[in-house]
Design an enzyme around this catalytic site. Structure first.
Site, PDB file in Angstrom:
ATOM      1  N   SER A   1      47.886  10.369  59.843  1.00 51.17           N
ATOM      2  CA  SER A   1      47.509   8.947  59.763  1.00 51.17           C
ATOM      3  C   SER A   1      46.625   8.525  60.939  1.00 51.17           C
ATOM      4  O   SER A   1      45.960   7.493  60.868  1.00 51.17           O
ATOM      5  CB  SER A   1      48.744   8.041  59.667  1.00 51.17           C
ATOM      6  OG  SER A   1      49.564   8.177  60.803  1.00 51.17           O
TER       7      SER A   1
ATOM      8  N   THR B   1      53.512   9.586  64.162  1.00 53.30           N
ATOM      9  CA  THR B   1      52.666   9.021  63.102  1.00 53.30           C
ATOM     10  C   THR B   1      53.082   9.615  61.766  1.00 53.30           C
ATOM     11  O   THR B   1      53.847  10.574  61.722  1.00 53.30           O
ATOM     12  CB  THR B   1      51.186   9.405  63.323  1.00 53.30           C
ATOM     13  OG1 THR B   1      51.036  10.815  63.053  1.00 53.30           O
ATOM     14  CG2 THR B   1      50.737   9.089  64.735  1.00 53.30           C
ATOM     15  N   ASP B   2      52.549   9.054  60.687  1.00 52.31           N
ATOM     16  CA  ASP B   2      52.736   9.738  59.422  1.00 52.31           C
ATOM     17  C   ASP B   2      51.648  10.824  59.339  1.00 52.31           C
ATOM     18  O   ASP B   2      50.767  10.926  60.194  1.00 52.31           O
ATOM     19  CB  ASP B   2      52.673   8.739  58.253  1.00 52.31           C
ATOM     20  CG  ASP B   2      53.412   9.264  57.025  1.00 52.31           C
ATOM     21  OD1 ASP B   2      53.855   8.465  56.194  1.00 52.31           O
ATOM     22  OD2 ASP B   2      53.547  10.507  56.922  1.00 52.31           O
ATOM     23  N   TYR B   3      51.697  11.582  58.302  1.00 47.70           N
ATOM     24  CA  TYR B   3      50.920  12.793  58.096  1.00 47.70           C
ATOM     25  C   TYR B   3      49.402  12.529  58.208  1.00 47.70           C
ATOM     26  O   TYR B   3      48.833  11.897  57.330  1.00 47.70           O
ATOM     27  CB  TYR B   3      51.233  13.296  56.688  1.00 47.70           C
ATOM     28  CG  TYR B   3      51.034  14.761  56.412  1.00 47.70           C
ATOM     29  CD1 TYR B   3      49.776  15.325  56.377  1.00 47.70           C
ATOM     30  CD2 TYR B   3      52.118  15.589  56.163  1.00 47.70           C
ATOM     31  CE1 TYR B   3      49.601  16.673  56.089  1.00 47.70           C
ATOM     32  CE2 TYR B   3      51.958  16.943  55.872  1.00 47.70           C
ATOM     33  CZ  TYR B   3      50.688  17.468  55.835  1.00 47.70           C
ATOM     34  OH  TYR B   3      50.509  18.801  55.540  1.00 47.70           O
TER      35      TYR B   3
END
Ligand code: GLC
Length: 693
Positions: A289, A285-287
């Site tokens: 997210s 995932t992104d940070y």
């Protein structure tokens, strides 16, 4: 008692078993992965699905203290924002020697356009249209990253964007899906090569999946809403190209797409990415997210967000700690299956085996190699070369450029002497003070060629102070030519850096007006991370050079172009509007039922501005001129699957050799759906001598 010896025994047995049958490597790895998985507790499995940032750097809103203990307890299988051999070795030793199973860590980092040798920002590089150069740039970035203990870069960012207000356009390859796909392929190839047997390649990460480059109003993280047709036609192709090029990881995007956050979007992650396009790597995932799906109003709480992410196909939770805190409970409740967790862990362990980390967790930890590879002179030379190719000549009235050797120069502007900004946004471990500025480069030239060089800053990038104008104007009057280096600061683009007005900030435009008033020729060199609007300068400057953020050797590259040692060949990969009111504005627009006609009322136009951009996609000048004639296509009619072969004669009609990027566009005149007026479907960059074809 640590059972690393037991893990070693299991791996040896697994290797012997499979090598005796001399099965394919991938089957051997599958057996080894299963052997490790069989030893793992559920908590350790979830640990492999968890990545935390170290406290070395921050690329998001939170930092989790005590990540070292998470490594020891097996609750964290990967780290990011940690680099250098010394630091990664220290952390790997904790994992290998102090955790129960000793499973090696994966180290990731945002090496977007260089690790220590910084290359032009990706948007600039894309203007070179030179895939070999971009592959080389990524390859050098990989070699330096791997030499510094890194296994994985969170790049290439392949988000298509038509949104100059969005700060992250600097990170991509502009607005076109065809060019963006070729760039994605070149960068994945550069980062990953053909295998990970050596110590100079790193995992690529296709990001941000998906549609992140189309935030409403150009505001980062904002809603993305588009039809599936628009998504598949204009935004999806570079992601697909990156997967087809073999990227081993994908990162989900912060945004929702058609109402579903990407991080919990089963259609995107499982159906489109895995089933439809055969992606076999792992999805990170992104940070935080996952956590942010609560803010999106898509998850009731973080536990629910974790379940949505896991069931959508997410394998690794970046920084959110949601899997670590809640996944065990969700599995016990039967909301997430342990079978799915096993699949996710298999994908992560497989990649650690592919990298050779189980065989030698310290494979990338060699301080001699780090000293020899990072900032190697050949790397800096390559950075200068692609920087020259990334420069776009936007205007050159009366052949103001190239500069005549020996003429006196007034070099002015807030970015003329600046080194720190040259590395641009997303420059990771880059060191701005090690860049060579425009002033550095011109002082070196003046010392060698003996021309008079004067310098004065004139004004700052931002602010209202015009007190420095007078000195700059004074030296401008004294010089034969004025070179003004102006633009944004590097922090005005990148993540969380959208701008509602994409003008040249501060009093810089007033500064240019004062310089133009001297009557001397004024060459404007722009440094920026996005298309900007500057209609007055476009009309009144003698010459304009788009120099973006060119990295470690930006100054010398600009000197090479201004003096004609390199004939500029760059072409814009993102449209420059005349005014923010035209945005979104892009080349592959449709005709509409009332196509533009500036002379009548009832058509698709504005009352107060023309439809055309200041500078279109594909635009860029040269110090020479080219003519095109006798284009031939092999046939009049084509079926959908046919290949169109078009040939054209291109002649260099000027007095110097130059490179021309011959672009091939098509239009589907009558389609079952409306199609753009033109679509880029091919190009070739050719160098031709003066007067030659
Ligand atoms: C950031 C960015 C992403 C980056 C990640 C790790 O928020 O969106 O591109 O790779 O966090 O730094």
């Amino acid at each position: 008692m640590r059972i690393w010896p037991l893990l070693a025994v299991v791996l040896i047995i697994a290797s012997c078993k499979t090598s005796a049958q001399s099965v394919k490597t991938s089957d051997r790895i599958s057996t080894q992965v299963d052997s490790v998985l069989a030893l793992m507790t559920l908590q350790e499995k979830i640990g492999q699905m968890t990545i935390y940032t170290t406290d070395w750097e921050s690329t998001g809103p939170t930092i989790k203290a005590g990540y070292q203990n998470d490594i020891r307890s097996g609750d964290c299988g990967s780290l990011f924002n940690s680099h250098t051999v010394a630091f990664t070795r220290k952390l790997q030793e904790i994992a290998v020697n102090e955790s129960r199973l000793g499973i090696p860590l994966l180290f990731g980092y945002d090496v977007i356009h260089g690790y220590k040798t910084i290359f032009p920002i990706p948007l600039a590089e894309s203007c070179s249209w030179d895939m070999a150069a971009m592959e080389q740039s990524a390859s050098i970035a990989a070699a330096e990253s791997a030499a510094a203990g890194l296994h994985w870069t969170f790049a290439p960012m392949v988000d298509i964007s038509r949104e100059p207000r969005w700060g992250r356009v600097m990170e991509g390859a502009g607005e076109d899906p065809y060019l963006g796909s070729l760039v994605a392929r070149a960068r994945v190839k550069g980062f990953q090569g053909n295998n990970f047997n050596g110590t100079d390649k790193v995992l690529a990460c296709i990001k941000h999946f998906a549609g992140y480059g189309a935030p409403i109003a150009g505001r980062d993280y904002n809603t993305v809403d588009m039809s599936e047709r628009t998504f598949r036609d204009f935004y999806f192709p570079p992601y697909k190209a990156g997967i087809e090029a073999g990227a081993r990881t994908v990162m989900t995007s912060f945004n929702d797409l058609d109402g579903i956050p990407s991080t919990g979007n089963k259609w995107l992650l499982s159906d489109v990415l895995r089933k439809e396009n055969g992606f076999t790597g792992f999805i990170v995932t992104d940070y935080t997210s996952i956590n942010e799906m609560v803010n999106h109003g898509f998850a009731a709480d973080e536990k629910h967000a974790g379940e949505l992410a896991a069931n959508a196909g997410v394998d690794m939770d970046m920084q959110g700690g949601v899997f670590q805190r809640y996944l065990k409970e969700s599995i016990a409740a039967g909301i997430v299956s342990e079978k799915m967790v096993d699949e996710a862990v298999r994908r992560i362990l497989r990649i650690k085996f592919e990298l050779g980390l189980f065989k030698d967790p310290f494979k990338y930890c060699n301080e001699q190699r780090e000293k020899a590879v990072v900032f190697a002179p050949a790397h800096l030379d390559a950075a200068r070369d692609i920087a020259r190719k990334s420069i776009v000549l936007l205007k050159n009235n009366n052949k103001t450029l190239p500069l005549t050797k020996g003429k006196s120069i007034a070099l002015v502007g807030p970015l003329a002497a600046d080194r720190g900004n040259l590395i641009g946004a997303w420059s990771g471990a880059g060191e701005g003070d090690k860049c060579v500025s425009v002033l550095d480069a011109f002082q070196e030239r003046a010392a060698k060629d003996g021309f008079k060089l004067m310098h004065s800053k004139g004004c700052a990038i931002e602010g209202t102070d015009t007190s420095g104008f007078a000195e700059a104007v004074r030296i401008g009057r004294e010089a034969d030519i004025i070179i003004a280096v102006i633009g944004e600061s590097k922090d005005m683009s990148g993540e969380a850096s959208s701008r509602a007005h994409i003008t040249i900030p501060g009093v810089q435009e007033q500064f240019i007006k004062a310089l133009v008033a001297t009557g001397k020729p004024v060459v404007v060199v722009l440094m920026n991370g996005r298309p900007l609007t500057f209609p007055w300068i476009a009309e009144h400057a003698s010459a304009i050079v788009e120099a973006w953020w060119l990295g470690s050797r930006g100054g010398p590259a600009i000197g090479d172009v201004l003096y004609g040692d390199y004939n500029p060949s760059g072409k814009l990969t993102m449209t420059f509007p005349r005014d923010i009111g035209q945005v979104p504005i892009y080349y592959n627009l449709k005709n509409t039922g009332r196509p533009y006609d500036p002379n009548t009322k009832w058509n698709s136009r504005y009352q107060d501005i023309v439809n055309s951009p200041q500078y279109p996609f594909g635009y860029g000048l040269s110090y020479t001129t080219f003519t095109y004639d006798s284009m031939i296509v092999t046939r009049k009619d084509y079926t959908f699957s046919d290949t169109i072969i078009a040939t054209v004669n291109v002649k260099n009609t000027g007095s110097v050799a130059g490179e021309e990027i011959v672009q091939f566009y098509v239009r589907d005149l009558v389609g079952s759906v409306t199609r753009p007026l033109k679509e880029l479907k091919g190009f070739e960059k050719n160098k031709t001598g003066a007067g030659r074809e």
